[in-house]
Design an enzyme around this catalytic site. Sequence first.
Site, PDB file in Angstrom:
ATOM      1  N   LYS A 141      -3.733 101.785   7.336  1.00 51.95           N
ATOM      2  CA  LYS A 141      -4.012 100.277   7.405  1.00 51.95           C
ATOM      3  C   LYS A 141      -5.239 100.067   6.840  1.00 51.95           C
ATOM      4  O   LYS A 141      -5.811  98.926   6.246  1.00 51.95           O
ATOM      5  CB  LYS A 141      -3.771  99.648   8.926  1.00 51.95           C
ATOM      6  CG  LYS A 141      -3.829  98.368   8.957  1.00 51.95           C
ATOM      7  CD  LYS A 141      -3.256  97.792  10.335  1.00 51.95           C
ATOM      8  CE  LYS A 141      -3.379  96.404  10.429  1.00 51.95           C
ATOM      9  NZ  LYS A 141      -2.985  96.026  11.829  1.00 51.95           N
ATOM     10  N   PHE A 165      -0.910 103.990  18.880  1.00 52.31           N
ATOM     11  CA  PHE A 165       0.254 103.267  18.905  1.00 52.31           C
ATOM     12  C   PHE A 165       0.964 103.305  17.523  1.00 52.31           C
ATOM     13  O   PHE A 165       0.504 102.884  16.459  1.00 52.31           O
ATOM     14  CB  PHE A 165      -0.132 101.639  19.372  1.00 52.31           C
ATOM     15  CG  PHE A 165       0.909 100.882  19.423  1.00 52.31           C
ATOM     16  CD1 PHE A 165       2.146 101.142  20.244  1.00 52.31           C
ATOM     17  CD2 PHE A 165       1.357  99.977  18.321  1.00 52.31           C
ATOM     18  CE1 PHE A 165       3.276 100.313  20.549  1.00 52.31           C
ATOM     19  CE2 PHE A 165       2.448  99.076  18.535  1.00 52.31           C
ATOM     20  CZ  PHE A 165       3.261  99.474  19.454  1.00 52.31           C
ATOM     21  N   GLN A 166       2.265 103.595  17.575  1.00 57.10           N
ATOM     22  CA  GLN A 166       2.996 103.575  16.488  1.00 57.10           C
ATOM     23  C   GLN A 166       2.541 104.591  15.611  1.00 57.10           C
ATOM     24  O   GLN A 166       2.678 104.283  14.149  1.00 57.10           O
ATOM     25  CB  GLN A 166       3.325 102.213  15.830  1.00 57.10           C
ATOM     26  CG  GLN A 166       4.209 101.580  16.952  1.00 57.10           C
ATOM     27  CD  GLN A 166       4.570 100.257  16.077  1.00 57.10           C
ATOM     28  OE1 GLN A 166       4.162  99.678  15.203  1.00 57.10           O
ATOM     29  NE2 GLN A 166       5.760  99.568  16.590  1.00 57.10           N
ATOM     30  N   MET A 180      37.645 112.520  10.196  1.00 58.19           N
ATOM     31  CA  MET A 180      37.469 114.130   9.627  1.00 58.19           C
ATOM     32  C   MET A 180      37.189 114.988  10.836  1.00 58.19           C
ATOM     33  O   MET A 180      37.926 115.905  10.886  1.00 58.19           O
ATOM     34  CB  MET A 180      36.312 114.029   8.657  1.00 58.19           C
ATOM     35  CG  MET A 180      36.430 115.288   8.020  1.00 58.19           C
ATOM     36  SD  MET A 180      37.779 115.873   7.146  1.00 58.19           S
ATOM     37  CE  MET A 180      37.672 115.063   5.562  1.00 58.19           C
ATOM     38  N   GLU A 197      15.527 100.055   8.967  1.00 56.61           N
ATOM     39  CA  GLU A 197      14.925 100.824   7.766  1.00 56.61           C
ATOM     40  C   GLU A 197      15.692 101.784   7.248  1.00 56.61           C
ATOM     41  O   GLU A 197      15.556 102.003   5.878  1.00 56.61           O
ATOM     42  CB  GLU A 197      13.679 101.657   8.421  1.00 56.61           C
ATOM     43  CG  GLU A 197      12.529 100.787   8.864  1.00 56.61           C
ATOM     44  CD  GLU A 197      12.401 100.147  10.480  1.00 56.61           C
ATOM     45  OE1 GLU A 197      11.624  99.463  10.586  1.00 56.61           O
ATOM     46  OE2 GLU A 197      13.715 100.527  10.679  1.00 56.61           O
TER      47      GLU A 197
END
Length: 612
Positions: free
Chosen positions: A184, A134-135, A500, A72
């Site tokens: 959803k 969940f999630q 760096m 993502e």
Amino acid sequence: MPRFARNENEPPSKDKGAKTMTEQLTGAESLIKSLEAAGVDTVFGIPGGAVLPAYDPLLDSKQIRHYLVRHEQGAGHAASGYAYATGRPGVCMATSGPGATNLVTPIADAYMDSVPMVAITGQVPSASIGSDAFQEADIRGITLPITKHSYLVTDPAEIPQAVAEAFHIASTGRPGPVLVDVSKDAMQAMTTFSWPGSVDLPGYRPVTRPHAKQVREAARLIAESRRPVLYVGGGVLRARASKELRVLAEMTGIPVVTTLMARGAFPDSHKLHLGMPGMHGTVAAVGGLQKADLLICLGARFDDRVTGKLSSFAPHAKVVHADVDPAEISKNRTADVPIVGDCREVIADLVVAIQAEHEAGRRGDYAAWWRLLDEWKSRYPLGYDKPDDGTMAPQQVIEKIGQAAGPEALYVAGVGQHQMWAAQFISYENPGTFINSGGLGTMGYSVPAAMGAKVGAPDKTVWSIDGDGCFQMTNQELATCALEGIPIKVAVINNSSLGMVRQWQTLFYGGRYSNTDLHRRGSGGERPDAVTRIPDFAKLAEAYGCVGLRCEKTEDIDETIEKAMEINDQPVVVDFVVHRDAMVWPMVAAGMSNDDIKIARDLAPAFHNDDL
């Protein structure tokens, strides 16, 4: 950035599965139709449980091309690169929970750099919100400080309005990211599609037209000044005001500095250009700001990487500060003349006001100022040393890439030494040709952003200038490039370390290189200088379906770049094995005054002693 655009008279899509305005359809179908109505043609994303309902009607869209990324974060950075290349909001999509939280970094990146983006995320069913389902993650709350605005949509009837407003907010005023989180059950429920005829947000009224009195006062200060500098930031690029800037500079003869986010806003080859200011800016640009009596700040924000120690920055200068975001004006440096407005309109009005000053016989005399600046430009040009051991100078590699690809190509840098060298040693003649993560400084930005830029500008040559550390964070998007036919070119500036950070360890930590070596070096019976390179970037590229090349000798640089330039039907990755101790110069150490700029280790220019 262009204003939110739509065609009110355009009939609804007649694609397979499309519904008319009055027919019942699911919230998910309404979401896809809303994206189409907003003009979206490209989405980067990954499906998952909560957003899966939206992926079904997406399959039927004849307008929107979806690119399946491998992470993502890649979707978000690709949307950013697309926005840079097209001027339109980039769109990314993810599922709830970890999918959405993986977008946090690119959303923050877009917020810091004022990149228009719309992030669409699925959310758990509304009845489960707040139950640690969940999630589940409160992505709206998580991203509240790093978005221009955010929506949590639980009513399918509200989807078109939320999407229309999201694109309007993302692309107007100071551009930035907007989140639309859709539950959803809202996507699964039935609704009717009604695209709003207009967007009316009483609390959101960006000021684009500058106040005439403030513009006239700025023109007066410019006419009276003797050591002015046009301090140009990324807001000039966002406003698409490069042509207006050139008119202003040439009409007045005022020197121009372009920040990291404004590279290309003014041609590097122009005689009025002093280069990039700041921590790794040119001596002329840094010295010019320090000695100025007037700063005309256009779309810049007095970032700490430009100002150094703020209390000692441009101590003798008055400040004209123009920005579309009033929150930036006088935030770090008090403005003597604040101007709120779009940079394009501000500059256009300023040109008219200065013409009036000139016609009245009031014109600035900058001859002595230019004699000093030209002396600095001649005495302290950008340069680099070529290693004595036969290894390649990274600056030379990047310089030659710029020469081979030319000023029309797009260059997308990661973050670190290679980013600074790309800003210094590629000549930017056109706006929008340098893409990088400036404000957030996100390692892993380059490859996915280059992918998005190439999708947005398929006819442009796109070079990702990346470091071996950055490259290993998001190189999985090479698979997306190979499978989707996105032929970017990647230059891995491989100095075997986090360059760096290693430079800072060399300068400020007594050469104690704690956890910056990316490869294993010889020990015991092995040669002490032997290097085990893990991974082998050329082989890794081939495993991802790309062409993998390696260059380790200076005499092979031109031929290797030529080979890469000839490959235009698939992605190519070039592993440039460079000298590991090369440093970025000039440099102003963090927190130090710009007066303490160094052109090499323990070597400072004498510009602060020069009299005007």
